[in-house]
Design an enzyme around this catalytic site. Structure first.
Site, PDB file in Angstrom:
ATOM      1  N   ASP A   1     -37.228  35.800 -63.434  1.00 18.52           N
ATOM      2  CA  ASP A   1     -38.376  36.429 -64.086  1.00 18.52           C
ATOM      3  C   ASP A   1     -39.326  37.029 -63.060  1.00 18.52           C
ATOM      4  O   ASP A   1     -39.803  36.336 -62.157  1.00 18.52           O
ATOM      5  CB  ASP A   1     -39.112  35.403 -64.949  1.00 18.52           C
TER       6      ASP A   1
ATOM      7  N   ASP B   1     -41.531  35.781 -56.649  1.00 16.45           N
ATOM      8  CA  ASP B   1     -42.698  36.615 -56.958  1.00 16.45           C
ATOM      9  C   ASP B   1     -43.929  35.810 -57.360  1.00 16.45           C
ATOM     10  O   ASP B   1     -44.965  36.400 -57.635  1.00 16.45           O
ATOM     11  CB  ASP B   1     -42.361  37.603 -58.078  1.00 16.45           C
TER      12      ASP B   1
ATOM     13  N   ASP C   1     -34.864  34.451 -57.593  1.00 11.82           N
ATOM     14  CA  ASP C   1     -35.533  34.054 -58.828  1.00 11.82           C
ATOM     15  C   ASP C   1     -35.152  35.092 -59.886  1.00 11.82           C
ATOM     16  O   ASP C   1     -34.565  36.133 -59.565  1.00 11.82           O
ATOM     17  CB  ASP C   1     -37.045  34.020 -58.600  1.00 11.82           C
TER      18      ASP C   1
END
Length: 225
Positions: free
Chosen positions: A15, A173, A13
């Protein structure tokens, strides 16, 4: 001892995993929602919107403000967001060295698979000096039929690398991203540093992460045998 890859590929990922962007993006969103009349706190804005596609939250924004976010509003949001990212964005501590190490262990088999729009992803990777590492293997969820928590962006990334998504590791996250990685059939590692814009280990494990970690320096060891 030579480090051997534990998986067929590694899908990152962006961000909150590669870049510390969530507080910047959320700050712009918080300001623009206040301009529409929604006086929510910065903490509430983080809790409501981090890890989610803004276009998918149009109903709740309209419910709170009476305004339906449209293409013009989204264009202005992205302009203001990108200006702030270009000025202030930083890499997640330790991630640049970690990604370079992983790229050595997984040559040609790492990708960035983000839910964000491509200009934002590329701006951010260039800003932290990782664009060249991921060039040609950058995937935007906004270019797929369905965005996270659907698995589309991870399935496309794995297919592009020529690997079975079930044999890939996904680094995420947010609960939304973890669910997407799990839905793709991948082994999801949840990144959960002590940060106001990151989730707890318990939250990521509850979403389906196979394991969690708190420091980017740990990740090469988690991806090798």
């Amino acid at each position: 001892m030579v480090a051997l890859p534990k998986f067929s590929a590694v899908l990152f990922d962006c961000d909150g995993v590669l870049v510390d962007s969530e507080s910047i993006t959320n700050g712009v969103l918080h300001q623009m929602l206040q301009e529409l009349g929604w006086q929510l706190s910065a903490e509430e804005c983080i809790a409501r919107f981090v890890g989610k596609m803004l276009r998918d939250e149009a109903d709740v924004i309209e419910e709170q403000t009476g305004f339906r976010i449209d293409a013009e509003w989204m264009t202005e949001f992205r302009r203001r967001r990108n200006d702030q990212l270009a000025a202030s964005l930083q890499a997640i501590p330790g991630v640049v060295a970690a990604v370079h190490r992983i790229a050595e262990i997984y040559p040609g088999r790492i990708a960035c698979a983000s839910g964000a729009d491509r200009p934002k992803i590329e701006l951010q990777l260039r800003k932290i000096g990782l664009f060249d590492v991921f060039e040609g293997r950058i995937f935007s969820g906004m270019e797929q039929p369905n965005s996270k928590p659907a698995p589309d962006v991870y399935l496309v990334a794995a297919d592009s690398l020529g690997v079975d998504p079930a044999e890939a590791a996904v680094i995420e996250d947010s609960p939304t991203g973890v669910i997407a990685g799990v839905a793709a059939g991948s082994h999801v590692l949840g990144f959960c540093p002590d940060s106001p814009v990151h989730q707890s280990a318990e939250t990521l494990l509850a979403a389906g992460a196979a394991e969690t970690f708190t420091l980017m320096e740990q990740i090469p060891g988690l991806l090798t045998e």
